[in-house]
Enzyme design. Structure first.
Site, PDB file in Angstrom:
ATOM      1  N   LYS A  87       0.834  -1.187   0.000  1.00 28.07           N
ATOM      2  CA  LYS A  87       0.000   0.000   0.000  1.00 28.07           C
ATOM      3  C   LYS A  87       0.877   1.249   0.000  1.00 28.07           C
ATOM      4  O   LYS A  87       2.041   1.123   0.388  1.00 28.07           O
ATOM      5  CB  LYS A  87      -0.958  -0.020   1.189  1.00 28.07           C
ATOM      6  CG  LYS A  87      -0.295   0.269   2.542  1.00 28.07           C
ATOM      7  CD  LYS A  87      -1.317   0.449   3.606  1.00 28.07           C
ATOM      8  CE  LYS A  87      -1.653   1.887   3.855  1.00 28.07           C
ATOM      9  NZ  LYS A  87      -0.700   2.603   4.725  1.00 28.07           N
ATOM     10  N   ASP A 121      -3.969   7.067   4.759  1.00 27.29           N
ATOM     11  CA  ASP A 121      -2.926   6.165   5.257  1.00 27.29           C
ATOM     12  C   ASP A 121      -3.511   5.000   6.056  1.00 27.29           C
ATOM     13  O   ASP A 121      -2.992   3.883   6.001  1.00 27.29           O
ATOM     14  CB  ASP A 121      -1.958   6.974   6.140  1.00 27.29           C
ATOM     15  CG  ASP A 121      -0.761   6.153   6.607  1.00 27.29           C
ATOM     16  OD1 ASP A 121      -0.131   5.508   5.757  1.00 27.29           O
ATOM     17  OD2 ASP A 121      -0.454   6.167   7.813  1.00 27.29           O
ATOM     18  N   HIS A 177      -6.681   0.034   6.395  1.00 27.16           N
ATOM     19  CA  HIS A 177      -6.651  -0.835   7.575  1.00 27.16           C
ATOM     20  C   HIS A 177      -7.979  -0.806   8.357  1.00 27.16           C
ATOM     21  O   HIS A 177      -8.529  -1.850   8.693  1.00 27.16           O
ATOM     22  CB  HIS A 177      -5.519  -0.432   8.524  1.00 27.16           C
ATOM     23  CG  HIS A 177      -4.161  -0.445   7.896  1.00 27.16           C
ATOM     24  ND1 HIS A 177      -3.777  -1.362   6.949  1.00 27.16           N
ATOM     25  CD2 HIS A 177      -3.072   0.351   8.087  1.00 27.16           C
ATOM     26  CE1 HIS A 177      -2.512  -1.131   6.591  1.00 27.16           C
ATOM     27  NE2 HIS A 177      -2.069  -0.097   7.265  1.00 27.16           N
TER      28      HIS A 177
END
Ligand code: BG6
Length: 479
Positions: free
Chosen positions: A145, A232, A237
């Site tokens: 990523k 991010d 996540h």
């Protein structure tokens, strides 16, 4: 309890960005540990590829990284591991080096191309691999990523990869999916009879997903400032955690069955209203710089903290908010998923008695485990006094630390070689997650919104409680 060691068949792995930070911290140490654990066999090859360097400097780099990151490495085993390594200098944008790479790999082996490089090089490298004849049906491409910067860039990246590889050959990593407890979320839900019947809006008041970090962005400020916490952490996540909590039971634990269910969750997310989002930036604290200092951008409007409330518009979850929160330089490093159950319909113990909601907490890190807060009678005489106690299961206490010591990267690398995509994101999943995140981010950018400030060592900006709008639930403490 010992985890079973099943070796993977010998493979050729080409590591692009071989001498980069991720290679040093995670990839090389993980490959070494699986070699020492006899899962990676001596017939395998690990070919470093990067713009500069040679086999000697790569071996030195690998030796240093293993010595630093692996616990008590055995010198003889390191020497044997290093025999697997070689190096090809090449540049994604130039012709030189590619024929040598083609020669170095064996077409009768599984080949994994691991791209631990800037995302702007994903497309060009994939095309070069195809162009030099190094890709065949047993090749896999692994991408770190961030996968894209927004929906448009993710789409064009997917299109460019698909020119050389089919979807079944593309492994988009999200290392959260390979964490032990994250996988345990699926085991807990789908291998036990008692959670699933109450896993819905009739019984669950809210779900809180927290990924709090105590580190700041110093050292990677330039990159971080161009993305922020939303791109991010949240788009990938936290979104993956939300999917695992919210998805319907897949009919089988296989890659596409699991990923189909996750995709349905992302598609059911409602647009997040601006009043349900709080962004923050950490302030300076003593000799620790502020976010803006760490990022090297005195006017930065990028967030190092986000808290938001999402609603999932489907039968199972309508009316049960999911609160997501992540940030840097917070009080502690804690990642957890908390399922907060509804209050009881009627209290039989009298009005003055305080009864807390049951909460099921899955701790992802540190100290992986599960806690269930339950009400019990306070021991002793003196009437029916109630108290809340944790039913606590630390995985390392209950199961030993063996299985837990395997890092997410060890699992991911072995899965790539085995050809198991369950813990990797499919192209449509990534695009759907961007389609959800994009409007939120563009609104901030269009309005030039400045994030709220928060102190280091805190739980984030004071305003992060505002998204509860006076409802009873409150953030769980970060501790
Ligand atoms: C990365 C983010 O993907 O995950 C980092 O880019 C973050 O900003 C890291 O620190 C957190 O991972 P972990 O495994 O330490 O929780």
């Amino acid at each position: 309890m010992r985890s079973k060691v099943i070796p993977v068949e010998p493979f050729d792995l080409v590591l692009f960005g071989a001498t980069g930070d991720l290679s040093r911290r995670e990839i090389i140490p993980s490959l070494y540990r699986r070699f020492a654990g006899k899962q990676v066999l001596p017939g395998s090859k690990i070919i470093g590829a990067s713009r500069s360097g040679n086999t000697d400097s790569f071996l030195e780099f690998a030796r240093a990284s293993i010595s630093k990151r692996c616990k008590d490495p055995d010198p003889g085993t390191i020497d044997d591991f290093l025999k697997l390594l070689s190096f090809v200098p090449l540049d994604a944008r130039l012709d030189a080096g590619w024929p040598e790479l083609r020669q170095a790999i064996r077409s009768d082996r599984i080949q994994a191309y691991y791209l631990s490089v800037s995302p702007s090089l994903f497309g060009p490298i994939a095309e070069r691999i195809g162009g030099c004849g190094a890709a065949n049906r047993s090749s896999r491409i692994v991408l770190e990523k961030p996968f894209g910067y927004d929906l448009e860039s993710a789409r064009s990246l997917n299109a460019s990869l698909l020119k050389t590889f089919s979807e079944s050959q593309i492994y988009r990593t999200d290392h959260y999916l390979a964490k032990e407890t994250v996988q345990n979320l699926m085991a807990i839900r789908f291998a036990n009879a008692f959670f699933e019947p109450i896993w819905n809006n009739k019984y669950v008041e809210n779900v809180q997903i927290t990924v709090a970090e105590s580190i700041g962005v110093k050292g990677r400020g330039e990159y971080y400032d161009s993305v922020g916490a939303m791109r991010d952490m949240v788009q990938n996540h936290l979104m993956q955690l939300l999917c695992l909590v919210a998805m319907e039971p897949p009919w089988v634990y296989e890659p596409d069955a699991v990923r189909d269910e996750k995709l349905k969750v992302i598609k059911s997310l409602e647009i997040v209203r601006p009043e349900y989002i709080v962004r923050g930036q950490y302030l300076a604290d003593g000799d620790r710089g502020s976010y803006r200092e760490d990022a090297g951008n005195p006017d930065s409007k990028t967030e190092s903290f986000v808290a938001l409330r999402c609603n999932i518009a489907n039968w199972r979850w309508a009316g049960t908010p999911f609160y997501l929160r992540t940030g840097k330089r917070l009080r502690a490093r804690v990642s957890e998923v908390a399922i907060v159950f509804k209050k009881l319909p009627h209290l039989i113990f009298g009005k003055g008695k305080k009864i807390y909601n049951n909460v099921l907490v899955l701790r992802l890190q540190p100290d992986e485990g599960i806690t269930m807060n339950v009400m019990i009678k306070e021991p002793g005489l003196g009437g029916m006094r109630l108290e809340q106690v944790p039913l606590d299961m630390s995985f390392s206490d209950a199961l030993g630390s063996d299985g837990l010591s395997a890092s997410a990267y060890e699992r991911l690398i072995l899965d790539v070689i085995r050809g198991n995509q369950t813990l990797f994101m499919r192209g449509d999943e990534v695009e759907a997650a961007w389609a959800w995140a994009d409007p939120i981010i563009s609104q901030w950018e269009e309005n030039g919104e400045t994030p709220e400030s928060y102190s280091q060592n805190s739980e984030g900006p004071r305003e992060s409680v505002d998204i509860f709008y006076g409802e009873t639930p409150k953030w769980r403490p970060i501790e």
